[in-house]
Design a protein around this motif. Sequence first.
Motif, PDB file in Angstrom:
ATOM      1  N   ASP A  61     -42.486 -22.687 -57.189  1.00 14.03           N
ATOM      2  CA  ASP A  61     -42.347 -23.864 -58.064  1.00 14.03           C
ATOM      3  C   ASP A  61     -41.770 -25.057 -57.312  1.00 14.03           C
ATOM      4  N   TYR A  62     -40.763 -24.812 -56.477  1.00 14.05           N
ATOM      5  CA  TYR A  62     -40.135 -25.897 -55.732  1.00 14.05           C
ATOM      6  C   TYR A  62     -41.074 -26.458 -54.671  1.00 14.05           C
ATOM      7  N   LEU A  63     -41.792 -25.570 -54.025  1.00 12.03           N
ATOM      8  CA  LEU A  63     -42.731 -25.996 -53.018  1.00 12.03           C
ATOM      9  C   LEU A  63     -43.820 -26.884 -53.633  1.00 12.03           C
ATOM     10  N   GLN A  64     -44.301 -26.481 -54.813  1.00  8.60           N
ATOM     11  CA  GLN A  64     -45.320 -27.286 -55.501  1.00  8.60           C
ATOM     12  C   GLN A  64     -44.751 -28.653 -55.878  1.00  8.60           C
ATOM     13  N   PHE A  65     -43.503 -28.707 -56.353  1.00  5.65           N
ATOM     14  CA  PHE A  65     -42.864 -29.975 -56.697  1.00  5.65           C
ATOM     15  C   PHE A  65     -42.796 -30.891 -55.480  1.00  5.65           C
TER      16      PHE A  65
ATOM     17  N   TYR B  66     -36.774 -26.985 -46.882  1.00  2.00           N
ATOM     18  CA  TYR B  66     -35.763 -26.355 -47.731  1.00  2.00           C
ATOM     19  C   TYR B  66     -36.396 -25.622 -48.905  1.00  2.00           C
ATOM     20  N   ALA B  67     -37.485 -26.125 -49.445  1.00  2.00           N
ATOM     21  CA  ALA B  67     -38.167 -25.436 -50.538  1.00  2.00           C
ATOM     22  C   ALA B  67     -38.642 -24.062 -50.086  1.00  2.00           C
ATOM     23  N   GLU B  68     -39.086 -23.976 -48.838  1.00  4.77           N
ATOM     24  CA  GLU B  68     -39.554 -22.699 -48.301  1.00  4.77           C
ATOM     25  C   GLU B  68     -38.413 -21.706 -48.080  1.00  4.77           C
TER      26      GLU B  68
ATOM     27  N   ILE C 174     -29.469 -25.305 -51.170  1.00  3.56           N
ATOM     28  CA  ILE C 174     -30.879 -25.395 -50.795  1.00  3.56           C
ATOM     29  C   ILE C 174     -31.643 -26.274 -51.781  1.00  3.56           C
ATOM     30  N   LEU C 175     -31.400 -26.066 -53.057  1.00  4.49           N
ATOM     31  CA  LEU C 175     -32.081 -26.883 -54.072  1.00  4.49           C
ATOM     32  C   LEU C 175     -31.713 -28.349 -53.928  1.00  4.49           C
ATOM     33  N   ASN C 176     -30.441 -28.622 -53.724  1.00  4.99           N
ATOM     34  CA  ASN C 176     -30.012 -30.008 -53.575  1.00  4.99           C
ATOM     35  C   ASN C 176     -30.572 -30.639 -52.311  1.00  4.99           C
TER      36      ASN C 176
ATOM     37  N   LEU D 186     -22.625 -25.954 -47.423  1.00  7.20           N
ATOM     38  CA  LEU D 186     -22.730 -24.796 -48.310  1.00  7.20           C
ATOM     39  C   LEU D 186     -23.933 -23.904 -48.025  1.00  7.20           C
ATOM     40  N   ILE D 187     -24.851 -24.376 -47.204  1.00  5.59           N
ATOM     41  CA  ILE D 187     -26.092 -23.626 -46.993  1.00  5.59           C
ATOM     42  C   ILE D 187     -25.854 -22.267 -46.332  1.00  5.59           C
ATOM     43  N   THR D 188     -24.728 -22.105 -45.660  1.00  7.92           N
ATOM     44  CA  THR D 188     -24.406 -20.823 -45.023  1.00  7.92           C
ATOM     45  C   THR D 188     -23.375 -20.023 -45.820  1.00  7.92           C
TER      46      THR D 188
END
Length: 186
Positions: free
Chosen positions: A179-183, A170-172, A151-153, A138-140
Motif C-alpha cells: 500500500d505504501y509503495l503504491q502511494f 523507505y516504503a520498501e 519508516i512511515l514518517n 528511530l529507524i534502528t
Amino acid sequence: MELYIADTLKALRASRGNTQEDLANHLCVSIQAVSKWERGEGLPDITMLPGIAAYYDVTVDTLLGCDRLKKEEELRTFEIECHKLLNQGKSEEKLSLCREMQKKYPHEEVVLYHLMSSLANISRKRYADEILVAAEKLITSQNPNYRHGAILNLCFTHKILGNTDQAKKYAEMFPANRDYLQFVLE
C-alpha cells in the motif's frame, strides 16, 4: 522496589576508567566483594553506600537507581499525557509537551517518537527537517512501533518533499509495504 546497584556500579566504573581493585582499595574491601556487587550476587553494606557515592561523586539515590526509577515514571506519565492530548485533538499542546521533554531527555526514544508524530500531525511539510532527523534516529530502534513509525514518517515526508526515490526506498523497508509503495509511486 528494584535496586540497580550492579548496573550502576559497572557503568560508573566504566565511565571513570577505574578498576574493581581501585574501588576495593578505596573502601578497604576485597576485589571479590566489588566483583560480587557488580554481578548482582550481593549488595554492599548500607554503611558503604556514602563512601561509594563519594568515590564516584554521585548521590546515594543514583547508586540505588532511584534517579532511574523517577525518570522511567516521568517518561510513562509523559506517554500517557501524549495519548490523552492526541485523543482530545490538542496537537499544539502535545507538541509543546514534547518539546519540553526533549529539552530534558533529548535522546529518549519515547520522546523522539511522540515529537516526530506531533510534528507530522501538525504539518509534515513545515516540520519536514525535524521529522526526518527524529525518524532517522528511530529507524534502528529495538521497539517495532518506533521503528515502523520512523519508516512511515520517512516515506511520507520524503514523498511530500518530492523525493520520490527516497520515499520509495523507505516504503520498501516497511513490512507489508504494498500500500505504501503504491502511494509513493502515484
